[in-house]
Design a protein around this motif. Structure first.
Motif, PDB file in Angstrom:
ATOM      1  N   CYS A 291       0.820  -1.219   0.000  1.00 11.53           N
ATOM      2  CA  CYS A 291       0.000   0.000   0.000  1.00 11.53           C
ATOM      3  C   CYS A 291       0.847   1.260   0.000  1.00 11.53           C
ATOM      4  O   CYS A 291       0.546   2.223  -0.690  1.00 11.53           O
ATOM      5  N   GLN A 292       1.893   1.262   0.787  1.00 10.83           N
ATOM      6  CA  GLN A 292       2.642   2.504   0.951  1.00 10.83           C
ATOM      7  C   GLN A 292       3.738   2.679  -0.083  1.00 10.83           C
ATOM      8  O   GLN A 292       4.141   3.794  -0.376  1.00 10.83           O
ATOM      9  N   SER A 293       4.205   1.587  -0.628  1.00 13.47           N
ATOM     10  CA  SER A 293       5.300   1.734  -1.574  1.00 13.47           C
ATOM     11  C   SER A 293       4.841   1.427  -3.003  1.00 13.47           C
ATOM     12  O   SER A 293       4.784   2.310  -3.853  1.00 13.47           O
ATOM     13  N   HIS A 294       4.429   0.179  -3.264  1.00 14.09           N
ATOM     14  CA  HIS A 294       4.065  -0.179  -4.636  1.00 14.09           C
ATOM     15  C   HIS A 294       2.859   0.605  -5.133  1.00 14.09           C
ATOM     16  O   HIS A 294       2.864   1.135  -6.236  1.00 14.09           O
ATOM     17  N   TYR A 295       1.820   0.701  -4.299  1.00 16.30           N
ATOM     18  CA  TYR A 295       0.630   1.422  -4.755  1.00 16.30           C
ATOM     19  C   TYR A 295       0.916   2.906  -4.929  1.00 16.30           C
ATOM     20  O   TYR A 295       0.505   3.511  -5.927  1.00 16.30           O
ATOM     21  N   GLU A 296       1.623   3.490  -3.990  1.00 17.47           N
ATOM     22  CA  GLU A 296       1.909   4.930  -4.088  1.00 17.47           C
ATOM     23  C   GLU A 296       2.749   5.228  -5.332  1.00 17.47           C
ATOM     24  O   GLU A 296       2.544   6.247  -5.990  1.00 17.47           O
ATOM     25  N   ASN A 297       3.690   4.344  -5.638  1.00 17.94           N
ATOM     26  CA  ASN A 297       4.483   4.534  -6.856  1.00 17.94           C
ATOM     27  C   ASN A 297       3.599   4.475  -8.095  1.00 17.94           C
ATOM     28  O   ASN A 297       3.723   5.302  -8.996  1.00 17.94           O
ATOM     29  N   TYR A 298       2.712   3.485  -8.111  1.00 23.64           N
ATOM     30  CA  TYR A 298       1.823   3.342  -9.261  1.00 23.64           C
ATOM     31  C   TYR A 298       0.952   4.584  -9.427  1.00 23.64           C
ATOM     32  O   TYR A 298       0.783   5.119 -10.518  1.00 23.64           O
ATOM     33  N   ARG A 299       0.392   5.054  -8.294  1.00 27.31           N
ATOM     34  CA  ARG A 299      -0.505   6.198  -8.301  1.00 27.31           C
ATOM     35  C   ARG A 299       0.227   7.453  -8.823  1.00 27.31           C
ATOM     36  O   ARG A 299      -0.295   8.193  -9.665  1.00 27.31           O
ATOM     37  N   ALA A 300       1.439   7.665  -8.340  1.00 26.47           N
ATOM     38  CA  ALA A 300       2.207   8.835  -8.773  1.00 26.47           C
ATOM     39  C   ALA A 300       2.471   8.758 -10.276  1.00 26.47           C
ATOM     40  O   ALA A 300       2.362   9.754 -10.995  1.00 26.47           O
ATOM     41  N   ARG A 301       2.778   7.539 -10.754  1.00 23.30           N
ATOM     42  CA  ARG A 301       3.038   7.345 -12.178  1.00 23.30           C
ATOM     43  C   ARG A 301       1.788   7.687 -12.988  1.00 23.30           C
ATOM     44  O   ARG A 301       1.844   8.381 -14.001  1.00 23.30           O
ATOM     45  N   CYS A 302       0.650   7.221 -12.503  1.00 23.27           N
ATOM     46  CA  CYS A 302      -0.622   7.488 -13.177  1.00 23.27           C
ATOM     47  C   CYS A 302      -0.878   8.986 -13.284  1.00 23.27           C
ATOM     48  O   CYS A 302      -1.231   9.501 -14.343  1.00 23.27           O
ATOM     49  N   ILE A 303      -0.732   9.668 -12.150  1.00 19.90           N
ATOM     50  CA  ILE A 303      -1.058  11.094 -12.123  1.00 19.90           C
ATOM     51  C   ILE A 303      -0.125  11.860 -13.044  1.00 19.90           C
ATOM     52  O   ILE A 303      -0.560  12.738 -13.798  1.00 19.90           O
ATOM     53  N   ARG A 304       1.147  11.492 -13.016  1.00 15.63           N
ATOM     54  CA  ARG A 304       2.096  12.162 -13.914  1.00 15.63           C
ATOM     55  C   ARG A 304       1.683  11.962 -15.361  1.00 15.63           C
ATOM     56  O   ARG A 304       1.720  12.879 -16.166  1.00 15.63           O
ATOM     57  N   GLY A 305       1.256  10.735 -15.664  1.00 17.69           N
ATOM     58  CA  GLY A 305       0.802  10.436 -17.023  1.00 17.69           C
ATOM     59  C   GLY A 305      -0.387  11.292 -17.413  1.00 17.69           C
ATOM     60  O   GLY A 305      -0.423  11.883 -18.495  1.00 17.69           O
ATOM     61  N   MET A 306      -1.348  11.413 -16.506  1.00 15.07           N
ATOM     62  CA  MET A 306      -2.542  12.222 -16.783  1.00 15.07           C
ATOM     63  C   MET A 306      -2.172  13.678 -16.984  1.00 15.07           C
ATOM     64  O   MET A 306      -2.671  14.341 -17.890  1.00 15.07           O
ATOM     65  N   THR A 307      -1.305  14.185 -16.107  1.00 12.58           N
ATOM     66  CA  THR A 307      -0.918  15.589 -16.199  1.00 12.58           C
ATOM     67  C   THR A 307      -0.269  15.870 -17.539  1.00 12.58           C
ATOM     68  O   THR A 307      -0.570  16.858 -18.195  1.00 12.58           O
ATOM     69  N   ARG A 308       0.603  14.977 -17.953  1.00 12.54           N
ATOM     70  CA  ARG A 308       1.249  15.159 -19.253  1.00 12.54           C
ATOM     71  C   ARG A 308       0.215  15.231 -20.360  1.00 12.54           C
ATOM     72  O   ARG A 308       0.272  16.095 -21.228  1.00 12.54           O
ATOM     73  N   MET A 309      -0.766  14.345 -20.309  1.00  6.11           N
ATOM     74  CA  MET A 309      -1.800  14.324 -21.333  1.00  6.11           C
ATOM     75  C   MET A 309      -2.551  15.642 -21.380  1.00  6.11           C
ATOM     76  O   MET A 309      -2.798  16.211 -22.436  1.00  6.11           O
ATOM     77  N   VAL A 310      -2.913  16.141 -20.193  1.00  7.98           N
ATOM     78  CA  VAL A 310      -3.689  17.375 -20.107  1.00  7.98           C
ATOM     79  C   VAL A 310      -2.869  18.559 -20.606  1.00  7.98           C
ATOM     80  O   VAL A 310      -3.380  19.445 -21.284  1.00  7.98           O
ATOM     81  N   VAL A 311      -1.591  18.565 -20.269  1.00  6.07           N
ATOM     82  CA  VAL A 311      -0.742  19.673 -20.705  1.00  6.07           C
ATOM     83  C   VAL A 311      -0.584  19.648 -22.217  1.00  6.07           C
ATOM     84  O   VAL A 311      -0.594  20.669 -22.879  1.00  6.07           O
ATOM     85  N   ARG A 312      -0.491  18.442 -22.769  1.00  2.97           N
ATOM     86  CA  ARG A 312      -0.287  18.335 -24.212  1.00  2.97           C
ATOM     87  C   ARG A 312      -1.536  18.782 -24.978  1.00  2.97           C
ATOM     88  O   ARG A 312      -1.457  19.455 -25.978  1.00  2.97           O
ATOM     89  N   GLU A 313      -2.705  18.430 -24.472  1.00  4.78           N
ATOM     90  CA  GLU A 313      -3.937  18.706 -25.188  1.00  4.78           C
ATOM     91  C   GLU A 313      -4.174  20.197 -25.426  1.00  4.78           C
ATOM     92  O   GLU A 313      -4.390  20.608 -26.561  1.00  4.78           O
ATOM     93  N   PRO A 314      -4.117  21.034 -24.382  1.00  5.07           N
ATOM     94  CA  PRO A 314      -4.345  22.467 -24.617  1.00  5.07           C
ATOM     95  C   PRO A 314      -3.369  23.048 -25.624  1.00  5.07           C
ATOM     96  O   PRO A 314      -3.708  23.914 -26.408  1.00  5.07           O
ATOM     97  N   ARG A 315      -2.152  22.551 -25.622  1.00  7.04           N
ATOM     98  CA  ARG A 315      -1.176  23.077 -26.568  1.00  7.04           C
ATOM     99  C   ARG A 315      -1.631  22.874 -28.001  1.00  7.04           C
ATOM    100  O   ARG A 315      -1.476  23.712 -28.848  1.00  7.04           O
ATOM    101  N   ARG A 316      -2.204  21.701 -28.226  1.00  8.89           N
ATOM    102  CA  ARG A 316      -2.702  21.438 -29.561  1.00  8.89           C
ATOM    103  C   ARG A 316      -3.810  22.437 -29.935  1.00  8.89           C
ATOM    104  O   ARG A 316      -3.962  22.822 -31.064  1.00  8.89           O
ATOM    105  N   ARG A 317      -4.592  22.830 -28.894  1.00  2.59           N
ATOM    106  CA  ARG A 317      -5.708  23.724 -29.184  1.00  2.59           C
ATOM    107  C   ARG A 317      -5.276  25.173 -29.362  1.00  2.59           C
ATOM    108  O   ARG A 317      -5.988  25.981 -29.918  1.00  2.59           O
ATOM    109  N   LYS A 318      -4.127  25.502 -28.852  1.00  2.00           N
ATOM    110  CA  LYS A 318      -3.688  26.893 -28.786  1.00  2.00           C
ATOM    111  C   LYS A 318      -3.845  27.652 -30.103  1.00  2.00           C
ATOM    112  O   LYS A 318      -4.426  28.735 -30.117  1.00  2.00           O
ATOM    113  N   PRO A 319      -3.360  27.105 -31.218  1.00  2.00           N
ATOM    114  CA  PRO A 319      -3.426  27.853 -32.474  1.00  2.00           C
ATOM    115  C   PRO A 319      -4.835  28.332 -32.806  1.00  2.00           C
ATOM    116  O   PRO A 319      -5.018  29.358 -33.436  1.00  2.00           O
TER     117      PRO A 319
END
Lengths: 338, 338
Positions: A291-319
């Motif tokens: 719970c404290q190590s493997h799950y937390e690592n997985y969760r952090a990886r997930c969130i980082r992945g989501m954040t990257r996706m969200v950051v990339r999407e608006p950029r595409r819309r910018k023009p």
């Protein structure tokens, strides 16, 4: 009503006076936790991996003194070759002295049975990740009161006594506990190549469960037991679900033409040590590591992945000329991402 | 190396044989949890609310046998009238028999001291919500390993023995954080109108902490103590941090011209009962109620609020002709909201 309260209060007085008043009573805090957890009951999910025929099911039955595999069908050789790895989960409730354990065994029939086993481990890994993901979704939901935790807390990995097998386990992302399949003879037990296996695990970079260090104020007996468990990895086990006659006693074991192997004798097999480690001393730590190590690592990886996706999407819309909204979206997401 | 393992193994054998082999050993699971929590230490945050001069600080010192208020400045009457409610947090570490407690006392100087006290309670409520919000943010963050929990686990609400006071606490039903009402008085103790206070709390809809029901398999002594605690609400307390002479013994108490009040005598004051309840029997439950009920409710409310905001925003954008993006955004949010 008032009178009865008074009487009860008087009954209570000696109890209060007996106790030392110069103590706040912190010593009772761990017992409160103990009482609460005991009342709630425990849950543990154990994954079992290894080729067919190593005696995995027998061992599980012997470890938990239960019969989990009554209705099992055993595949023949032909089926095994074509078989892909599946996962089958069986759950059983055990109770001893009022303590309840909901034990789930994730079995992996077909693991290591095909001719090419390179992908076998991947399948287990996917299963473990899916459970982490499921918990991540549940934990991020609105109502968290009735979440069922399906995360795998430990993987018992069976190494065949006849060589190859554990190189496939390189990617273990859970607390993996290697255990050797049944030592085919009791005399092998003493010369069982534990140091060699430990060395090879290290060389191939296979992460296994690391025993937490003892606390300084643990008593000596506890420390000695802990050191013995550490030295016993990988556990050399032989399971048995039948009682045989050995030296005049009826014991769990296997009878061979050359003699009897006692499954629960520390001189013949590490079964009791493995049970000790899995249940009596380290079950909670295995859960905490999950719970404290493997799950937390997985969760952090997930969130980082989501954040990257969200950051990339608006950029595409910018023009298209909506930078403000994009910026707002990005900021908003950053705050709500779990 | 090998030899020493062998020797250690032999030392271990009798221990293994002594234990009953027909037990898996579940009975040791609660002890694992106990050991882990004891090692980690406990933390508890207690809020204290009530007019100045009721003896709050003295009571806290008496309850936890500490001296939290050495450097306190006491406001004079003039200052008090203009005073607004503030919150001041003091933290102290207590250790007894190897069990550590990090105790935080949230004090609320000025509470109920102004002429118009209708807003006093609101201030405490805001504080409690801010801590819940802080935890919500921390818990939704990327790295959760070093979160400091500032949530308030309990609020001791002091009711003056001279009448008015808890009417101001009417809004307590919104904050939903329980409070007990003590009273610094002396021989009044026996005729202290506990039933009246309980009745009025009910009438005004003020929610106080509800004791969990006992389990059927709890022993009788535990049940009796629990019932006594339940009957003692609101606790009538008198605090003292000085030792006085009473019936030939040196006890914590207050000396009056007409006699001595013993703070720790169950015949004079509920201090010991309150300590019993706060530390020895119900501290963990107070924490659980905070985390599992109050916090979860707050979190669900937050998420619902966010979702509404997100749903409303795209709608406003719709006329500009991007319904697809709006829909995508809404769906995306629904998944990532924590």
């Amino acid at each position: 009503k008032k009178r009865s309260l008074g009487r009860r209060r008087r009954d209570f007085v000696p109890a209060l006076q007996d106790r030392e008043r110069e103590y706040v009573g912190l010593a009772e805090l761990p017992d409160q936790v103990r009482r609460k957890t005991a009342r709630k009951g425990f849950a543990f999910t154990l994954m079992v991996a290894g080729e067919s025929g190593l005696g995995k099911s027998t061992l599980i039955n012997a470890l938990f003194l239960t019969d989990l595999y009554k209705d099992r069908k055993i595949a023949n050789a032909q089926e095994r070759i074509r078989q892909t790895v599946r996962t089958a989960k069986r759950t059983v409730s055990i109770e001893e002295n009022g303590v309840k354990l909901r034990l789930s065994i994730v079995d992996t029939p077909g693991f290591g049975d095909a001719v090419d086993n390179t992908r076998s481990w991947k399948h287990l890994e996917d299963y473990v990740e899916r459970q982490l993901d499921r918990f991540f979704r549940d934990e991020s939901g609105l109502d968290r009161r009735n979440i069922r935790d399906h995360r795998v807390h430990c993987c018992l990995y069976f190494i065949s006594p006849y060589g190859h097998g554990y190189a496939a386990g390189r990617a273990a992302s859970i607390a993996a506990l290697p255990s050797q399949g049944p030592a085919p003879s009791s005399t092998w037990f003493r010369c069982w190549p534990k140091p060699t296996i430990r060395e090879e695990l290290r060389r191939f970079g296979i992460n296994i469960y690391r025993f937490a260090d003892c606390d300084e104020d643990d008593d000596d007996d506890f420390k000695r037991r802990d050191q013995l468990l550490k030295d016993s990895v990988p556990f050399a086990v032989i399971g048995s679900d039948v009682l045989v006659e050995s030296r005049g006693r009826r014991v769990r074991g296997r009878a061979y033409p050359w003699g009897t192997v006692e499954a629960e004798s520390p001189a013949h097999s590490d079964v009791l040590l493995l049970r000790d480690m899995l249940v009596r001393t380290h079950m909670q730590d295995l859960k905490d590591v999950t719970c404290q190590s493997h799950y937390e690592n997985y969760r952090a990886r997930c969130i980082r992945g989501m954040t990257r996706m969200v950051v990339r999407e608006p950029r595409r819309r910018k023009p298209r000329g909506r930078p403000a909204a994009a910026r707002r979206l990005r900021r908003g997401k950053g705050e709500t991402a779990p």
